[in-house]
Scaffold this active site. Structure first.
Site, PDB file in Angstrom:
ATOM      1  N   LYS A 127       0.857  -1.184   0.000  1.00  0.00           N
ATOM      2  CA  LYS A 127       0.000   0.000   0.000  1.00  0.00           C
ATOM      3  C   LYS A 127       0.893   1.233   0.000  1.00  0.00           C
ATOM      4  CE  LYS A 127      -3.934   1.822   2.732  1.00  0.00           C
ATOM      5  NZ  LYS A 127      -4.760   1.578   3.939  1.00  0.00           N
ATOM      6  N   SER A 184      -9.674   1.440   2.853  1.00  0.00           N
ATOM      7  CA  SER A 184      -8.853   2.244   1.989  1.00  0.00           C
ATOM      8  C   SER A 184      -7.778   1.456   1.234  1.00  0.00           C
ATOM      9  CB  SER A 184      -8.168   3.344   2.814  1.00  0.00           C
ATOM     10  OG  SER A 184      -7.325   2.757   3.782  1.00  0.00           O
ATOM     11  N   SER A 210      -9.750  -0.978   7.066  1.00  0.00           N
ATOM     12  CA  SER A 210      -9.196  -0.831   5.707  1.00  0.00           C
ATOM     13  C   SER A 210      -8.467  -2.032   5.134  1.00  0.00           C
ATOM     14  CB  SER A 210      -8.264   0.369   5.655  1.00  0.00           C
ATOM     15  OG  SER A 210      -9.034   1.526   5.513  1.00  0.00           O
TER      16      SER A 210
END
Ligand code: GLN
Length: 481
Positions: free
Chosen positions: A75, A150, A174
């Site tokens: 990420k 996310s 997330s």
């Protein structure tokens, strides 16, 4: 695509090379990323060089690398000294970290090869990956739908077979929510289990880095690599790291599974309920017992989370002022103008909303009414769970109230987006580990996840239960068209 365990085994045995594995991931990314938007940057040269280095090692050294030659996606809020780290924000668009996160170092030491950085909601604020300043990410099961967020990019990288494993971060769901919406395994470790050094902070008392994979086995392998002490994060604990892979095959006969009534109440979609209940039946079939538990404070979770997370965010994001870090506006006359123009240009709407909410909750006169009150509720929520874990080993629930929603469906209604976090945020507020395991598909063919929550440091048990479930089900084997 083979799993991470299969790839490393085959590299250990000299049957395939790290370069082969990395090339096939890079090809898959080149084929699919334009359409899916999972990656914001690909570090091809770094990856090939790294893979060659592994292939050049003597066999006995290679065998000691648990992730030898395994391609992985990170990420883009996890620092890498060989690739930009943007948090999918304009304010960090040109940030090249001078150091790597603890987890990045651990991965490289373990023989994993970082092939690229994945898209996220700006600064990890969101549940759909639509708040990215870079691009939107599409759900491979239906490209008109969101992948969740996310960590949507990392989830899609695994779901669409671009990499066998990925890392995300979970502040309020997330990792688990996008795992659930894209049909992969995602685990948020206990707070303090994995170092946050080099993870760009959002809500520091809630953030944890954790694995995405197709199987609980791969998640166990990856967690074993990234978990453990690090003096650079004072909240990272030195408690022994369990043998996550070794515990996978334990029997789950007699395990007590708590079913919290509050998680199956109004608001839960019928199809999600049906599949989650069926998954619990499978666990019963394997010898687990179910027990009703009560988590009466669940209804206060969202309000509590959105006060604490925004308060911490408003403080953490103060450093992006065009001087310490980040984009600097050209428009500036004096210093105050420069700060405000830089932040106005650099942050997106959701980030600004959170900074304002958090600043308000912390401001003098409101602190006691909002932030302090939320902290007290947080303690009570944690006690609710501690009481439940006196009776049961693990708590099972849905991850999200419904399957993946349409792109654009909730962007104009932030509150609707926040409310969908109802089942995931309690684990962050309490600091306990929780994971999502694929447990079926709705009638439109969209994935559904089962959430498993356990007491602090019970990751090995959660992975064991998830692995036993996967040995007896096929959901994780289905691939998007
Ligand atoms: N959806 C939640 C939020 O927007 C959780 C985000 C996260 O876990 N990073 O705050």
């Amino acid at each position: 695509m083979p799993t991470a365990s299969e790839i490393s085994k085959s590299v250990h045995e000299g049957k395939s090379t790290a370069v082969d594995a990395v090339n096939s991931a890079l090809r898959a990314i080149a084929d699919r990323n334009d359409e899916l938007g999972a990656f914001v940057s690909v570090c091809e040269d770094h990856a090939i060089a790294q893979a060659k280095r592994i292939d050049a090692l003597p066999a006995d050294k290679k065998k000691r690398l648990p992730l030898a030659g395994v391609p992985i996606a990170l990420k883009d809020n996890i620092c890498t000294d060989f690739a930009p780290t943007t948090c999918s924000s304009k304010i960090l668009a040109s940030f090249n970290p001078p150091y790597s996160a603890h987890v990045t170092e651990r991965l490289i030491d373990a023989g994993a090869v970082v092939v690229g950085k994945t898209n996220l909601d700006e600064f990890a604020m969101g549940s759909s990956t639509e708040n990215s300043a870079t691009c939107i990410t599409r759900n491979p099961w239906d490209r008109e739908r969101v992948p969740g967020g996310s960590s949507g990019g990392s989830a899609v990288s695994v779901a669409a077979d671009m990499t066998p494993i990925a890392l995300g971060s979970d502040t309020g769901g997330s990792i688990r929510q996008p795992a659930s919406l894209t049909g992969v395994v995602g685990l948020k470790p206990t707070y303090g289990r994995v170092s946050r050094y080099g993870l760009v902070a959002f809500g520091s008392s809630l953030d944890q880095i954790g694995p995405f994979a197709k199987t609980a086995e791969d998640a166990a392998l990856l967690l074993g690599v990234i978990a453990g002490a690090d003096t650079r994060d004072s909240t990272c604990v030195s408690t022994d790291v369990a043998d996550y892979v070794g515990a996978l095959n334990e029997s789950i006969v007699g395990k007590k599974i708590g079913i919290p009534r509050e998680y199956f109440a109004e608001g839960l979609g019928d199809e999600t309920r049906k599949h989650v209940e069926a998954a619990i039946e499978v666990l019963r079939g394997l010898g687990a017992e179910t027990v009703d538990v009560e988590l009466p404070l669940t209804k206060y979770g969202i309000a509590c989370y959105y006060l604490i997370a925004t308060a911490e965010a408003s403080s953490n994001l103060a450093r992006y002022d065009g001087v310490h870090y980040g984009h600097r506006s050209e428009k500036a006359g004096d210093i105050v103008e420069m700060y405000s123009a830089s932040r106005e240009e650099g942050f997106g709407a959701e980030v600004k909303r959170r900074i304002m909410l958090g600043t308000y909750a912390l401001s003098s006169g409101y602190y006691d009414a909002y932030y302090l009150r939320a902290m007290k509720v947080r303690t009570l929520l944690r006690r609710d769970l501690e009481n439940a874990f006196k009776k049961v080993d693990v708590i099972c629930s849905p991850v999200t109230p419904s399957t993946a929603f349409k792109i654009g469906e909730k962007t104009s209604d932030p509150l609707a987006m926040y409310l969908a976090d109802v089942y995931t945020i309690t684990a962050n507020l309490a600091g306990i580990p929780a994971m999502s395991v694929p447990c079926g598909f709705d009638s439109a063919g969209l994935p559904i996840g089962l959430q498993l929550m356990g007491p602090a440091f019970s990751e090995a048990m959660l992975l064991n239960v998830a692995h036993q479930y996967q040995l007896n089900t096929e959901h994780h084997k289905r691939v998007p068209a």
